[in-house]
Write a protein that holds these residues in place. Structure first.
Motif, mmCIF file in Angstrom:
data_model
loop_
_atom_site.group_PDB
_atom_site.id
_atom_site.type_symbol
_atom_site.label_atom_id
_atom_site.label_comp_id
_atom_site.label_asym_id
_atom_site.label_seq_id
_atom_site.Cartn_x
_atom_site.Cartn_y
_atom_site.Cartn_z
ATOM 1 N N ILE A 107 0.857 -1.187 0.000
ATOM 2 C CA ILE A 107 0.000 0.000 0.000
ATOM 3 C C ILE A 107 0.892 1.235 0.000
ATOM 4 O O ILE A 107 1.929 1.262 0.685
ATOM 5 N N ALA A 108 0.476 2.252 -0.748
ATOM 6 C CA ALA A 108 1.116 3.567 -0.705
ATOM 7 C C ALA A 108 0.001 4.604 -0.637
ATOM 8 O O ALA A 108 -0.775 4.751 -1.579
ATOM 9 N N THR A 109 -0.094 5.315 0.493
ATOM 10 C CA THR A 109 -1.231 6.182 0.744
ATOM 11 C C THR A 109 -0.807 7.469 1.430
ATOM 12 O O THR A 109 0.241 7.525 2.093
ATOM 13 N N SER A 110 -1.635 8.490 1.288
ATOM 14 C CA SER A 110 -1.383 9.757 1.971
ATOM 15 C C SER A 110 -1.837 9.727 3.422
ATOM 16 O O SER A 110 -1.618 10.686 4.161
ATOM 17 N N HIS A 111 -2.479 8.646 3.849
ATOM 18 C CA HIS A 111 -2.802 8.487 5.268
ATOM 19 C C HIS A 111 -1.516 8.367 6.088
ATOM 20 O O HIS A 111 -0.461 8.010 5.552
#
Length: 222
Positions: A107-111
């Protein structure tokens, strides 16, 4: 293909209600004009600091607003009226890929980590990912840092990985990291923008994404 890295918001889950309500609460708390929904949605994928700098302006109390979002978001996620909702078929796709011996997931997320982890546990997805990249341990999209770290943690070459996302920020990040970018059309950016950003394919539903990914996998070990 040995590694599939997914974006979170707009790709695996629908977060529109959460975004709208958190904006209403926080902007109201600081006496700021509420941004238009389309303006907020257009920035999904960037770090919260970057989003607020654009929506509220550079003179806004960005650090205090970020702290307010960190406080408000868990409360809203606990309310079914505002919590993210997995897109139909997302969980089934992740489980099928996880069970395939020839591929690993990321996963790669801005969270940030402490907001993403509870959501993954809630959906039963926590064990699916061998690498999880968030905004508190890498530079914001479209910088390639998240994907470069994911490649290193998974011990996979860029040529053997794909990024699946719904925004130009996802696709630009993939291109910068030398990774193929697969875009979904059900998220926050239009297909024409995704193609222009460098997506090698834009899929229109979860079944099409599943078929494409499975066809790209190396055979599972017997």
């Amino acid at each position: 293909m040995k590694l599939v890295v997914f974006d979170f918001d707009g790709t695996l889950v629908d977060s529109r209600k959460l975004i709208v309500e958190s904006n209403r609460i926080v902007f109201g708390e600081f006496g700021l004009s509420l941004p238009a929904q389309e303006d907020s949605f257009a920035l999904v994928g960037l770090s919260l600091e970057s989003v607020l700098a654009r929506l509220a302006g550079p003179d806004a109390p960005i650090e205090r607003m970020v702290a307010a979002y960190r406080r408000v978001m868990p409360q809203l996620r606990a309310d079914r009226a505002f919590a993210e909702v997995p897109f139909d078929g997302a969980g089934e796709l992740l489980r099928e890929l996880f069970e395939h011996k020839g591929v690993r997931l990321g996963i790669a997320t801005s969270h940030v980590s402490h907001t993403l982890a509870p959501a993954l546990r809630q959906y039963g997805w926590h064990d699916y990912f061998c690498t999880v990249q968030t905004a508190d341990n890498a530079l914001s999209k479209p910088h390639p840092g998240m994907l470069l770290k994911a490649l290193g943690e998974a011990n996979v070459e860029a040529a053997d990985a794909v990024m699946v996302g719904d925004t130009t920020f996802d696709i630009e990040m993939a291109c910068a990291a030398g990774i193929r970018g697969i875009a979904v059309s059900w998220g926050y950016h239009r297909p024409d923008r995704l193609h222009t950003a460098g997506a090698i394919r834009v899929v229109d539903d979860m079944d099409e994404l599943r078929d494409y990914l499975l066809a790209s996998l190396q055979p599972a070990a017997s």
